[in-house]
Design a protein around this motif. Structure first.
Motif, short mmCIF file in Angstrom:
data_model
loop_
_atom_site.label_atom_id
_atom_site.label_comp_id
_atom_site.label_asym_id
_atom_site.label_seq_id
_atom_site.Cartn_x
_atom_site.Cartn_y
_atom_site.Cartn_z
N VAL A 210 -2.98 42.89 33.80
CA VAL A 210 -4.44 42.99 33.79
C VAL A 210 -5.03 42.71 35.17
CG1 VAL A 210 -6.51 41.83 32.93
CG2 VAL A 210 -4.77 42.58 31.35
N ALA A 211 -4.52 41.69 35.86
CA ALA A 211 -5.04 41.33 37.19
C ALA A 211 -3.99 40.53 37.94
CB ALA A 211 -6.32 40.52 37.03
N PRO A 212 -4.10 40.47 39.28
CA PRO A 212 -3.15 39.64 40.04
C PRO A 212 -3.24 38.18 39.61
CG PRO A 212 -4.43 41.03 41.51
CD PRO A 212 -5.03 41.18 40.15
N VAL A 213 -2.12 37.45 39.74
CA VAL A 213 -2.13 36.04 39.34
C VAL A 213 -1.98 35.13 40.55
CG1 VAL A 213 -1.21 36.43 37.03
CG2 VAL A 213 0.36 36.03 38.93
N GLU A 214 -2.47 33.89 40.41
CA GLU A 214 -2.25 32.85 41.42
C GLU A 214 -1.83 31.57 40.70
OE1 GLU A 214 -5.84 31.84 43.38
OE2 GLU A 214 -7.05 32.05 41.59
N PRO A 215 -1.19 30.62 41.42
CA PRO A 215 -0.59 29.48 40.74
C PRO A 215 -1.57 28.64 39.90
CG PRO A 215 0.19 29.59 42.99
CD PRO A 215 -0.87 30.63 42.86
N THR A 216 -2.83 28.53 40.33
CA THR A 216 -3.76 27.66 39.59
C THR A 216 -4.58 28.41 38.55
OG1 THR A 216 -5.37 27.92 41.35
CG2 THR A 216 -3.98 25.96 41.44
N LEU A 217 -4.16 29.62 38.22
CA LEU A 217 -4.89 30.43 37.25
C LEU A 217 -4.92 29.76 35.87
CD1 LEU A 217 -6.30 33.19 37.08
CD2 LEU A 217 -4.17 34.16 36.28
N ASP A 218 -3.92 28.91 35.60
CA ASP A 218 -3.86 28.28 34.28
C ASP A 218 -5.11 27.46 33.97
OD1 ASP A 218 -3.03 26.52 36.31
OD2 ASP A 218 -2.15 25.17 34.82
N ARG A 219 -5.78 26.96 35.01
CA ARG A 219 -6.95 26.11 34.76
C ARG A 219 -8.05 26.88 34.06
NH1 ARG A 219 -6.99 22.81 40.49
NH2 ARG A 219 -4.81 22.19 40.32
N ALA A 220 -8.25 28.15 34.46
CA ALA A 220 -9.27 28.96 33.80
C ALA A 220 -8.85 29.27 32.36
CB ALA A 220 -9.50 30.25 34.57
N TYR A 221 -7.53 29.40 32.16
CA TYR A 221 -7.06 29.77 30.83
C TYR A 221 -6.99 28.59 29.87
CZ TYR A 221 -6.52 34.64 31.80
OH TYR A 221 -6.81 35.94 32.08
N ILE A 222 -7.09 27.35 30.38
CA ILE A 222 -7.21 26.23 29.45
C ILE A 222 -8.47 26.43 28.62
CG2 ILE A 222 -7.67 23.75 29.26
CD1 ILE A 222 -5.98 23.28 31.66
N GLY A 223 -9.57 26.78 29.30
CA GLY A 223 -10.83 27.02 28.60
C GLY A 223 -10.72 28.19 27.64
N ARG A 224 -10.17 29.30 28.13
CA ARG A 224 -10.13 30.51 27.31
C ARG A 224 -9.27 30.31 26.06
NH1 ARG A 224 -9.80 33.83 32.64
NH2 ARG A 224 -12.01 34.22 32.97
N THR A 225 -8.04 29.81 26.25
CA THR A 225 -7.15 29.71 25.10
C THR A 225 -7.66 28.69 24.08
OG1 THR A 225 -5.79 28.17 26.37
CG2 THR A 225 -5.07 30.45 26.32
N PHE A 226 -8.12 27.54 24.57
CA PHE A 226 -8.58 26.53 23.61
C PHE A 226 -9.88 26.97 22.94
CE2 PHE A 226 -5.38 23.82 25.37
CZ PHE A 226 -5.06 22.99 24.32
N CYS A 227 -10.73 27.67 23.71
CA CYS A 227 -11.97 28.20 23.13
C CYS A 227 -11.62 29.12 21.96
CB CYS A 227 -12.75 28.96 24.20
SG CYS A 227 -14.21 29.79 23.56
N VAL A 228 -10.67 30.03 22.18
CA VAL A 228 -10.30 31.00 21.14
C VAL A 228 -9.71 30.27 19.92
CG1 VAL A 228 -8.66 32.83 20.57
CG2 VAL A 228 -9.96 32.94 22.70
#
Lengths: 288, 321
Positions: free
Chosen positions: A213-231
């Protein structure tokens, strides 16, 4: 109006992708009650695994994702074993230390990725990346469509597995009443460990989707804490069909805010929605 | 009586510490020890402040960076708007931090376990996003800060900040110690062990948690206020860096949260190790060491360093310090 319609369409595609990255957490946190803050860190780790395979052997990212799935399954078995032996079995303040444990694991993964790959963004190459389809006014990148299709298939497959197969039903049963299962002669810990393995294995494919979907960087997980837990929280803990609905709501919301207000507000949306859900309806849309 | 002699010993130690810090700023010429020492002192303040809510009450706050960043930006905004002196900046940061603690507490303290922790990360990211879109303090690009001239007994700004941070550490420790020994601390420990039981026996759990959250927030923001002056620069992604949260949490848990001395020990040990590693290896390795230590301690020594040292003297005799 067309702009908004385009945002909604892209939002639905994005939403299905969010379902795929969250569905593992829906099992590990929603069903098994493990405070798995490291879930997004494992997701990003999977992306880097896919990147490595794609880079060195020119393997298609989806195949690469499939290839690392068994490895992630073993990861999951191991992680749950450690968690169970050190926290769940001892009880008392296990929750506090369990959260700190996974938080620490997430950071270790982040730093190891930085040490190995550096802080730059990484992306994969495949025939379907970089092209897009025209639908009248707006264009849809094919990478989004691929991610959408695979994500939807993955989520539906896991939902079917959990509701139709013997092991899937056992996992649901252990989530509902562990004691009853023990009395019936089953070993709840073995079942939970297997479920955690499945939840982590799914991240192999999800990680491939993330880097498609998009390029990744090592600290990308921080944004996904919000997304995954929100879902997972919005879905209602452990509800797989709810996961799909909640993820689409999040995807559409993000896509619309992005179109109307610009990218600088994007990181806060999932977290704001999460807080809203926790404050208003903590049991989620399809809560048990 | 025993309690009083403890108190005398404590305040004597505080006086000795402050005099030592002050005379160090007058005698030592080289500025580097103050640069490094400032960071260690900042970690002690953060770890002690974190443990008031996280340790005593068992609410794992991932939002240390939110309070820290709010402290940094309160100081920056105030300095830019009025040129207020450092003491006023710190006091203002403490007030804003306390207010934020109250708000955060009202919103999140009814959540248990992981929900509370995730909510605190959420608040940090939401506040950071607002600051990124706030033009007055430089937005996402950050803002350069000119230090005002130094005050009398100090011959450099860094030495002064070192002393100021030492005072903040003393304040944080004194408050943590007071809370621990007072009804508040006992109430917090009761609700940490079993919130429902505490509530049933008449402990005003929500009120106590709110107080803890406000005190903790005020102290973290106050510790963050001088950071912009220290770096002469502030930008949202470093002021709200999640590594402040990991550090505060890890240092407190590694030291042990049953007693205020735990976070102090943890912060001194890890803070100085990190300063050494930052010079010799790299800042990434720092976070790695922090993470590994956190995981090892949480798994192997749940009561932290003080748990290893205090109740079982045979462990100490075995040389396992």
């Amino acid at each position: 109006m067309d702009l908004l319609l385009g945002a909604v369409v892209l939002g639905v595609l994005l939403g299905c992708f969010y379902a795929a990255v969250s569905v593992g957490l829906s099992v590990s946190f929603g069903l098994l009650d493990v405070p798995h803050v490291a879930h997004p860190a494992f997701l990003v780790l999977a992306s880097y695994g896919v990147y490595q395979l794609n880079e060195s052997y020119d393997i298609d990212p989806l195949l690469a994702g499939l290839a690392i799935t068994p490895l992630f399954f073993l990861f999951g078995l191991l992680a749950y074993r450690v968690y169970y032996e050190t926290f769940e079995r001892r009880g008392s303040d296990a929750a506090v230390r369990g959260i700190a444990f996974f938080f620490g694991i997430a950071f270790i993964i982040e730093v190891l990725i930085i040490l190995q790959f550096g802080v730059d963004q990484r992306s994969v190459s495949a025939t379907y990346i970089g092209k897009s389809w025209r639908f009248g006014e707006f264009r849809i990148p094919i990478r989004q469509l691929v991610a959408f299709a695979v994500a939807l298939a993955l989520t539906v497959l896991l939902a079917v597995y959990l509701s139709k197969t013997f092991m899937g039903r056992a996992i649901r049963a252990v989530a509902q009443d562990e004691e009853a299962l023990r009395l019936m002669g089953a070993n709840p810990v073995r079942i939970k460990q297997f479920a955690f393995g499945i939840a982590t294995a799914v991240l192999g494919i999800a990680g491939a989707l993330l880097i498609i979907v998009a390029p990744v960087e090592p600290t990308l997980d921080r944004a996904y804490i919000g997304r995954t837990f929100c879902v997972v929280v919005m879905a209602g803990l452990g509800s797989i069909s709810g996961t799909l609905i909640a993820a689409i709501i999040l995807g559409v919301a993000e896509s619309i805010v992005l179109t109307l207000f610009g990218a600088s507000w994007a990181p806060a949306i999932s977290f704001a929605m999460l807080l809203g859900v926790l404050a208003v309806r903590p049991q989620g849309l399809l809560g048990r | 009586m025993n309690k009083r002699s403890h108190s005398i010993a404590f305040w004597a130690a505080v006086a000795v510490f402050l005099v030592a810090v002050l005379s160090m700023t007058q005698i030592v010429r080289n500025e580097y020890p103050f640069f490094a020492g400032y960071v260690i002192l900042q970690f002690i303040a953060l770890a002690v402040a974190w443990s008031i809510l996280g340790g005593y009450a068992g609410y794992v706050n991932f939002g240390t960076n939110a309070f820290f960043g709010v402290g940094v930006y309160t100081a920056v905004a105030l300095f830019k708007a009025t040129g207020a002196p450092l003491v006023v900046q710190i006091a203002a940061a403490a007030v804003v931090g306390m207010t934020l603690g109250f708000g955060v507490g009202l919103l999140t303290l009814r959540m248990r376990g992981i929900f509370f922790s995730i909510a605190t990360i959420a608040l940090a990211i939401i506040i950071e996003t607002f600051v990124m879109n706030w033009r007055f303090v430089g937005g996402a690009a950050g803002i350069q800060i000119q230090r005002p001239p130094v005050m009398a007994p100090f011959d450099s700004y860094v030495k002064m900040l070192f002393f100021v941070q030492a005072v903040l550490v003393v304040i944080a420790i004194a408050i943590a110690r007071y809370v621990q020994n007072s009804r508040i601390g006992r109430g917090l420990q009761a609700l940490r062990d079993d919130e429902l039981a505490a509530e049933c026996t008449g402990v005003p759990t929500l009120k106590l948690k709110l107080i803890a959250c406000m005190i903790s927030g005020a102290l973290i923001s106050a510790a963050g206020a001088p950071a912009a002056m220290y770096l002469q620069y502030a930008d949202p992604s470093s002021a709200f860096n999640l590594s402040y949260s990991v550090s505060a949490l890890a240092m407190a848990l590694i030291g042990g949260t049953a007693h205020w001395i735990g976070p102090v020990l943890g912060a001194i040990l890890l803070g100085s190790t990190q300063q050494l590693l930052a010079v010799t290896i790299s800042s990434e390795v720092n976070v790695l060491v922090l993470g590994i230590m956190l995981v090892l301690f949480v798994v192997g020594a749940p009561k932290g360093i003080i748990g290893l040292l205090r109740p079982r003297y045979r462990l100490r005799a075995g040389g396992k310090q």
